[in-house]
Design a protein around this motif. Structure first.
Motif, PDB file in Angstrom:
ATOM      1  N   LEU A  72      -0.172   0.052  10.614  1.00 50.14           N
ATOM      2  CA  LEU A  72      -1.363  -0.019   9.785  1.00 50.14           C
ATOM      3  C   LEU A  72      -2.419   0.829  10.474  1.00 50.14           C
ATOM      4  CD1 LEU A  72       0.350  -2.420   8.808  1.00 50.14           C
ATOM      5  CD2 LEU A  72      -1.770  -3.628   8.421  1.00 50.14           C
ATOM      6  N   VAL A  73      -2.925   1.807   9.753  1.00 49.98           N
ATOM      7  CA  VAL A  73      -3.921   2.730  10.291  1.00 49.98           C
ATOM      8  C   VAL A  73      -5.274   2.253   9.788  1.00 49.98           C
ATOM      9  CG1 VAL A  73      -4.642   5.136  10.446  1.00 49.98           C
ATOM     10  CG2 VAL A  73      -2.204   4.583  10.196  1.00 49.98           C
ATOM     11  N   ASN A  74      -6.126   1.844  10.726  1.00 50.51           N
ATOM     12  CA  ASN A  74      -7.402   1.228  10.371  1.00 50.51           C
ATOM     13  C   ASN A  74      -8.585   2.060  10.861  1.00 50.51           C
ATOM     14  OD1 ASN A  74      -6.243  -1.390   9.431  1.00 50.51           O
ATOM     15  ND2 ASN A  74      -5.608  -1.503  11.557  1.00 50.51           N
ATOM     16  N   ARG A  75      -9.647   2.036  10.078  1.00 50.96           N
ATOM     17  CA  ARG A  75     -10.964   2.495  10.524  1.00 50.96           C
ATOM     18  C   ARG A  75     -11.879   1.314  10.301  1.00 50.96           C
ATOM     19  NH1 ARG A  75     -10.494   8.104   8.626  1.00 50.96           N
ATOM     20  NH2 ARG A  75      -9.776   9.208  10.474  1.00 50.96           N
ATOM     21  N   GLY A  76     -12.329   0.752  11.401  1.00 50.50           N
ATOM     22  CA  GLY A  76     -13.078  -0.495  11.286  1.00 50.50           C
ATOM     23  C   GLY A  76     -12.144  -1.579  10.799  1.00 50.50           C
ATOM     24  N   ARG A  77     -12.550  -2.271   9.760  1.00 51.24           N
ATOM     25  CA  ARG A  77     -11.703  -3.343   9.198  1.00 51.24           C
ATOM     26  C   ARG A  77     -10.899  -2.881   7.991  1.00 51.24           C
ATOM     27  NH1 ARG A  77     -14.224  -9.089   9.992  1.00 51.24           N
ATOM     28  NH2 ARG A  77     -15.174  -8.764  12.026  1.00 51.24           N
ATOM     29  N   GLU A  78     -11.017  -1.626   7.653  1.00 54.99           N
ATOM     30  CA  GLU A  78     -10.358  -1.101   6.457  1.00 54.99           C
ATOM     31  C   GLU A  78      -9.060  -0.382   6.803  1.00 54.99           C
ATOM     32  OE1 GLU A  78     -11.292   2.020   2.820  1.00 54.99           O
ATOM     33  OE2 GLU A  78     -12.767   1.713   4.391  1.00 54.99           O
ATOM     34  N   VAL A  79      -7.985  -0.719   6.079  1.00 54.36           N
ATOM     35  CA  VAL A  79      -6.721  -0.004   6.226  1.00 54.36           C
ATOM     36  C   VAL A  79      -6.852   1.294   5.434  1.00 54.36           C
ATOM     37  CG1 VAL A  79      -4.247  -0.007   5.769  1.00 54.36           C
ATOM     38  CG2 VAL A  79      -5.374  -2.121   6.480  1.00 54.36           C
ATOM     39  N   ILE A  80      -6.727   2.418   6.138  1.00 54.92           N
ATOM     40  CA  ILE A  80      -6.835   3.711   5.456  1.00 54.92           C
ATOM     41  C   ILE A  80      -5.469   4.324   5.172  1.00 54.92           C
ATOM     42  CG2 ILE A  80      -9.147   4.198   6.325  1.00 54.92           C
ATOM     43  CD1 ILE A  80      -7.767   6.163   8.348  1.00 54.92           C
ATOM     44  N   ALA A  81      -4.422   3.795   5.822  1.00 57.30           N
ATOM     45  CA  ALA A  81      -3.063   4.283   5.566  1.00 57.30           C
ATOM     46  C   ALA A  81      -2.057   3.299   6.130  1.00 57.30           C
ATOM     47  CB  ALA A  81      -2.855   5.656   6.188  1.00 57.30           C
ATOM     48  N   TYR A  82      -0.873   3.353   5.583  1.00 60.21           N
ATOM     49  CA  TYR A  82       0.266   2.604   6.078  1.00 60.21           C
ATOM     50  C   TYR A  82       1.292   3.647   6.502  1.00 60.21           C
ATOM     51  CZ  TYR A  82      -1.805  -1.170   3.333  1.00 60.21           C
ATOM     52  OH  TYR A  82      -2.660  -2.105   2.816  1.00 60.21           O
ATOM     53  N   ALA A  83       2.032   3.373   7.563  1.00 59.64           N
ATOM     54  CA  ALA A  83       3.036   4.340   8.016  1.00 59.64           C
ATOM     55  C   ALA A  83       4.329   3.611   8.346  1.00 59.64           C
ATOM     56  CB  ALA A  83       2.531   5.102   9.231  1.00 59.64           C
ATOM     57  N   TYR A  84       5.415   4.298   8.076  1.00 57.18           N
ATOM     58  CA  TYR A  84       6.741   3.751   8.338  1.00 57.18           C
ATOM     59  C   TYR A  84       7.590   4.845   8.958  1.00 57.18           C
ATOM     60  CZ  TYR A  84      11.066   1.154   7.561  1.00 57.18           C
ATOM     61  OH  TYR A  84      12.234   0.462   7.740  1.00 57.18           O
ATOM     62  N   VAL A  85       8.317   4.499   9.985  1.00 55.36           N
ATOM     63  CA  VAL A  85       9.229   5.440  10.630  1.00 55.36           C
ATOM     64  C   VAL A  85      10.637   5.062  10.202  1.00 55.36           C
ATOM     65  CG1 VAL A  85      10.120   6.318  12.812  1.00 55.36           C
ATOM     66  CG2 VAL A  85       7.683   5.774  12.585  1.00 55.36           C
ATOM     67  N   ASP A  86      11.280   5.970   9.496  1.00 56.98           N
ATOM     68  CA  ASP A  86      12.626   5.712   8.988  1.00 56.98           C
ATOM     69  C   ASP A  86      13.626   6.531   9.788  1.00 56.98           C
ATOM     70  OD1 ASP A  86      14.227   4.438   6.749  1.00 56.98           O
ATOM     71  OD2 ASP A  86      14.866   6.532   6.614  1.00 56.98           O
ATOM     72  N   THR A  87      14.644   5.865  10.296  1.00 58.89           N
ATOM     73  CA  THR A  87      15.736   6.543  10.995  1.00 58.89           C
ATOM     74  C   THR A  87      16.963   6.450  10.117  1.00 58.89           C
ATOM     75  OG1 THR A  87      14.801   5.901  13.121  1.00 58.89           O
ATOM     76  CG2 THR A  87      17.101   6.593  13.118  1.00 58.89           C
TER      77      THR A  87
END
Length: 179
Positions: A72-87
């Protein structure tokens, strides 16, 4: 005997330098470059059997594990992006791809983090940019229809496209209702 063992050991240590496989950056480093000044939180989640089945239904892909790790990529308390690493395996070797998703459920960045196949099969950055803005909807994110092929690297193109659908389906099941 010890001299031959030393040579063998040295050769084994240097072998990775001469292979075509390439390691890139860690997910944390890639995310820090994509989203500067953001905080990265790792969230490990175990999907229920019902969630796993829903992901498979939405994506048309088999989900081999119920344990998923999201960034979960956050700036302050806000999630600005979600990321997933797929193998996943392409041909016979693993490929590691970072998929980032906006809070609206659209792909933002797709980046190859590790590629063990010969480098001529690796997609370039321009091809990966075609995923930006794509979202999971019936009949979308199809290789050779919505996403162009890569000449000479069809299996790679198909794997990245199919897994993009899977990642978006996992996102939708876990986070899609929290917009």
């Amino acid at each position: 005997m010890a001299k031959n063992f030393g040579r063998l050991l040295l050769m084994l240590l240097l072998l990775p330098l001469f292979t075509q496989a390439k390691q890139f950056k860690t997910p944390e480093k890639a995310l820090a470059e994509i989203y500067p000044n953001a905080q990265i939180e790792v969230k490990n989640i175990i999907l229920s059997k019902e969630q796993q089945e829903e992901v498979q239904k939405l994506s048309g892909m088999k989900l081999d594990t119920r344990l998923v790790s999201w960034y979960l990529v956050n700036r302050g308390r806000e999630v600005i992006a979600y990321a997933y690493v797929d193998t996943h395996v392409v041909r016979t070797k693993p490929e590691v791809v970072l998929y980032t998703i906006t809070p609206q459920g659209k792909l933002d960045v797709v980046e190859v983090l590790a590629f063990q196949e010969p480098l001529e099969y690796m997609p370039d950055e321009e091809w990966l940019k075609v995923f930006k803005g794509k979202e999971l909807a019936p009949g979308t994110l199809r290789h050779r229809r919505d996403i162009p092929n890569i000449t000479g690297a069809t299996i790679t193109a198909r794997a990245i496209t199919d897994n993009a659908r899977k990642v978006l389906a996992i996102w939708q099941v876990l986070f899609g209702g929290k917009r």
